[in-house]
Enzyme design. Structure first.
Site, PDB file in Angstrom:
ATOM      1  N   LYS A 181       4.574  22.481  -7.974  1.00 32.56           N
ATOM      2  CA  LYS A 181       3.967  23.264  -6.887  1.00 32.56           C
ATOM      3  C   LYS A 181       4.337  24.740  -7.014  1.00 32.56           C
ATOM      4  O   LYS A 181       5.285  25.074  -7.748  1.00 32.56           O
ATOM      5  CB  LYS A 181       4.434  22.707  -5.538  1.00 32.56           C
ATOM      6  CG  LYS A 181       5.936  22.817  -5.313  1.00 32.56           C
ATOM      7  CD  LYS A 181       6.389  21.981  -4.114  1.00 32.56           C
ATOM      8  CE  LYS A 181       7.891  22.066  -3.933  1.00 32.56           C
ATOM      9  NZ  LYS A 181       8.378  21.087  -2.950  1.00 32.56           N
ATOM     10  N   ARG A 201       9.228  17.088   9.114  1.00 32.44           N
ATOM     11  CA  ARG A 201       8.139  17.926   8.613  1.00 32.44           C
ATOM     12  C   ARG A 201       6.837  17.138   8.662  1.00 32.44           C
ATOM     13  O   ARG A 201       6.105  17.233   9.637  1.00 32.44           O
ATOM     14  CB  ARG A 201       8.496  18.379   7.187  1.00 32.44           C
ATOM     15  CG  ARG A 201       7.680  19.496   6.651  1.00 32.44           C
ATOM     16  CD  ARG A 201       8.267  20.109   5.399  1.00 32.44           C
ATOM     17  NE  ARG A 201       8.324  19.197   4.251  1.00 32.44           N
ATOM     18  CZ  ARG A 201       8.787  19.528   3.041  1.00 32.44           C
ATOM     19  NH1 ARG A 201       9.266  20.739   2.831  1.00 32.44           N
ATOM     20  NH2 ARG A 201       8.811  18.672   2.054  1.00 32.44           N
ATOM     21  N   HIS A 207      11.339  12.242   2.167  1.00 33.66           N
ATOM     22  CA  HIS A 207      11.973  13.423   1.566  1.00 33.66           C
ATOM     23  C   HIS A 207      13.303  13.682   2.266  1.00 33.66           C
ATOM     24  O   HIS A 207      13.378  13.646   3.490  1.00 33.66           O
ATOM     25  CB  HIS A 207      11.032  14.629   1.721  1.00 33.66           C
ATOM     26  CG  HIS A 207      11.438  15.832   0.915  1.00 33.66           C
ATOM     27  ND1 HIS A 207      11.793  15.761  -0.412  1.00 33.66           N
ATOM     28  CD2 HIS A 207      11.539  17.149   1.256  1.00 33.66           C
ATOM     29  CE1 HIS A 207      12.091  16.982  -0.853  1.00 33.66           C
ATOM     30  NE2 HIS A 207      11.951  17.839   0.138  1.00 33.66           N
ATOM     31  N   ARG A 248      11.287  12.463  -7.975  1.00 28.66           N
ATOM     32  CA  ARG A 248      10.523  13.720  -7.968  1.00 28.66           C
ATOM     33  C   ARG A 248      11.442  14.847  -8.437  1.00 28.66           C
ATOM     34  O   ARG A 248      12.373  15.252  -7.745  1.00 28.66           O
ATOM     35  CB  ARG A 248       9.981  13.991  -6.556  1.00 28.66           C
ATOM     36  CG  ARG A 248       9.159  12.828  -6.002  1.00 28.66           C
ATOM     37  CD  ARG A 248       8.455  13.186  -4.698  1.00 28.66           C
ATOM     38  NE  ARG A 248       9.342  13.578  -3.632  1.00 28.66           N
ATOM     39  CZ  ARG A 248       9.877  12.757  -2.732  1.00 28.66           C
ATOM     40  NH1 ARG A 248       9.602  11.463  -2.772  1.00 28.66           N
ATOM     41  NH2 ARG A 248      10.673  13.211  -1.799  1.00 28.66           N
ATOM     42  N   TYR A 293      13.739  57.363  -3.289  1.00 29.29           N
ATOM     43  CA  TYR A 293      13.345  57.672  -1.913  1.00 29.29           C
ATOM     44  C   TYR A 293      14.556  57.788  -0.995  1.00 29.29           C
ATOM     45  O   TYR A 293      15.472  56.965  -1.056  1.00 29.29           O
ATOM     46  CB  TYR A 293      12.426  56.580  -1.358  1.00 29.29           C
ATOM     47  CG  TYR A 293      11.047  56.567  -1.973  1.00 29.29           C
ATOM     48  CD1 TYR A 293      10.163  57.629  -1.785  1.00 29.29           C
ATOM     49  CD2 TYR A 293      10.637  55.492  -2.753  1.00 29.29           C
ATOM     50  CE1 TYR A 293       8.896  57.611  -2.355  1.00 29.29           C
ATOM     51  CE2 TYR A 293       9.364  55.466  -3.328  1.00 29.29           C
ATOM     52  CZ  TYR A 293       8.502  56.534  -3.122  1.00 29.29           C
ATOM     53  OH  TYR A 293       7.254  56.510  -3.687  1.00 29.29           O
ATOM     54  N   CYS A 317      11.728  51.183  -5.761  1.00 34.82           N
ATOM     55  CA  CYS A 317      10.367  51.613  -5.412  1.00 34.82           C
ATOM     56  C   CYS A 317       9.400  50.449  -5.618  1.00 34.82           C
ATOM     57  O   CYS A 317       9.787  49.361  -6.044  1.00 34.82           O
ATOM     58  CB  CYS A 317       9.948  52.785  -6.289  1.00 34.82           C
ATOM     59  SG  CYS A 317      11.161  54.116  -6.381  1.00 34.82           S
ATOM     60  N   ASP A 362       7.097  50.116  -7.876  1.00 35.13           N
ATOM     61  CA  ASP A 362       6.828  49.791  -9.284  1.00 35.13           C
ATOM     62  C   ASP A 362       7.967  50.147 -10.229  1.00 35.13           C
ATOM     63  O   ASP A 362       7.876  49.896 -11.426  1.00 35.13           O
ATOM     64  CB  ASP A 362       5.585  50.563  -9.765  1.00 35.13           C
ATOM     65  CG  ASP A 362       4.499  50.596  -8.719  1.00 35.13           C
ATOM     66  OD1 ASP A 362       3.992  49.509  -8.399  1.00 35.13           O
ATOM     67  OD2 ASP A 362       4.196  51.683  -8.196  1.00 35.13           O
TER      68      ASP A 362
END
Ligand SMILES: *Cc1c(COP(=O)(O)O)cnc(C)c1O
Length: 400
Positions: A51, A148, A178, A235, A281, A327, A329
């Site tokens: 997933k 859940r 689970h 699992r 910054y 920042c 990027d």
């Protein structure tokens, strides 16, 4: 010789054009699956949980590696994820562990995808929506303490079974639950969930008047710790990727896990700054003396969130600290000495004998290792290695 990431330009230079990439070691994934299989009796099957794009590693590539190493089926959270695997040509059995809209049960069935059921209303709606009354393969989910999804009471179970009998095109292939605390040292809550699951399985099978072929409750943590709870499928998620389900149980793991995911970049600028120079910054960081400052082309838009400021990266096998705000990027690091532009920077992974592990980054960010690869965004290309060679690359920004 220093082992500094991959020499990407040798083979992947035309697959992406930025100098920041994730490397996924498929040999590590395969080794983790093979080690698990050695631990399990031969009648216990393995579901590779892929997933969330394979926990950020790449669902298709991980699924293929896991199946090659002996996994028997795949688990995803969403129908969309299951359909994407089918579209990529994957034919292995798939179970959607999460909620599927009842009106999409047909679509799942057409694509040979098993769905999770736990509500009589869901079955009624799915039955009303199905056009062909084709076989809809399902696994019944029992809520034994996760709170859940799943059946919680005997009445809910009875109502569900009545409908399953009324609509025989629902084929019950499995039943599962689970665990909420399988990664904790204290096992009492987990033991209670285990008992509730055993009782629920017995009750549902009695009501159905037949045996359910596939029963499963163990995630990675339970599979690696409790051999009495395998039933006939486990699992395997986080530990397939080479990560421990928690810090506490790391010393209890039955075999060494191999981390598959590493994150690298290359320095784009190196500059000697005078004492007192502001960086990034807000100019929150000021050089305390003359410092070599390197600029790295990765930022929070890549999932390298601002909270990583002050954390360490590896340059030439040594640790260097991220200074100033991160920042969108780019970010800056302070270097112990001048290095060349183009020098590889490892943010997660190994250089020589020094490693920054996923657990180190998780600890820095006050979270769990699961979250780290999931949050490295699709802007960062994933490069796949097998037998030491680059065999594939996923570039979602500029697909080839
Ligand atoms: C994600 C998930 C798993 C895998 O858990 P890990 O701790 O990553 O092994 C197993 N079962 C269900 C229902 C899940 O949602």
């Amino acid at each position: 010789m220093l082992e500094v990431g991959i020499h990407m330009h040798d083979s992947t230079g035309d697959l992406f054009y930025r100098d920041t990439w994730v490397e996924v070691d498929l040999d590590a994934i395969e080794a983790n699956v093979r080690q698990l299989k050695k631990l399990l009796p031969s009648n216990v099957q393995v579901m590779a949980v892929v997933k969330a794009n394979g926990y950020g590693h790449g669902a298709v590539q991980v699924a293929e590696a896991a199946m090659e190493a002996g996994a028997d089926m795949l688990g995803v959270a969403l129908l969309d994820e299951a359909l994407a695997l089918r579209k990529a040509g994957i034919v292995a059995p798939i179970l959607v562990l999460g909620y599927v809209r009842p009106e999409n049960a047909d679509l799942a069935a057409e694509n040979n995808i098993a769905v999770t059921v736990f509500q009589r209303e869901w079955l009624e709606k799915a039955a009303a929506a199905t056009k062909s009354q084709q076989k809809i393969t399902c696994h019944i989910k029992i809520d034994t303490g996760m709170g859940r999804l799943g059946i919680r009471t005997a009445e809910e179970g009875k109502a569900l079974v009545n409908l399953l009998k009324k609509y025989p095109f629902f084929e019950v292939q499995g039943i599962f639950t689970h665990f909420a605390t399988a990664d904790e040292l204290n096992t009492s809550y987990q033991e209670n969930q285990q008992k509730l699951f055993a009782a629920a399985v017995a009750e549902i099978e009695r009501l159905l008047e037949k045996e359910i072929p596939v029963k499963h409750c163990s995630n990675s943590a339970a599979a690696l710790r409790f051999s009495d709870q395998y039933y006939n499928l486990i699992r395997f998620g986080i530990s397939m990727y080479g990560l421990s389900p928690s810090r506490e149980i790391k010393p209890l793991l039955p075999f060494p896990l191999q981390e598959a995911f590493s994150l690298h970049s290359k320095i784009t600028r190196v500059k000697q700054m005078p004492e007192g120079a502001g960086i990034s910054y807000g100019a929150t960081y000021k050089t305390s003396e003359e410092e070599w400052i390197g600029t790295i082309p990765i930022g929070y838009a890549d999932g390298w969130i601002r909270a990583n400021s002050g954390g360490e990266v590896l340059v030439k096998g040594k640790k260097a600290t991220i200074v100033g705000r991160i920042c969108m990027d780019q970010l800056m690091i302070t270097l112990p000495e001048k290095v060349d532009v183009g020098t590889v920077v490892t943010l997660i992974g190994k250089q020589g004998s020094v490693r920054i592990s996923m657990d180190d980054v998780a600890a820095r960010l006050n979270t769990i290792n699961y979250e780290i690869p999931c949050t490295i965004t699709a802007r960062v290309p994933r490069v796949y290695r097998k037998n030491g060679k680059v065999i594939d690359c996923e570039n979602n920004v500029f697909p080839s």
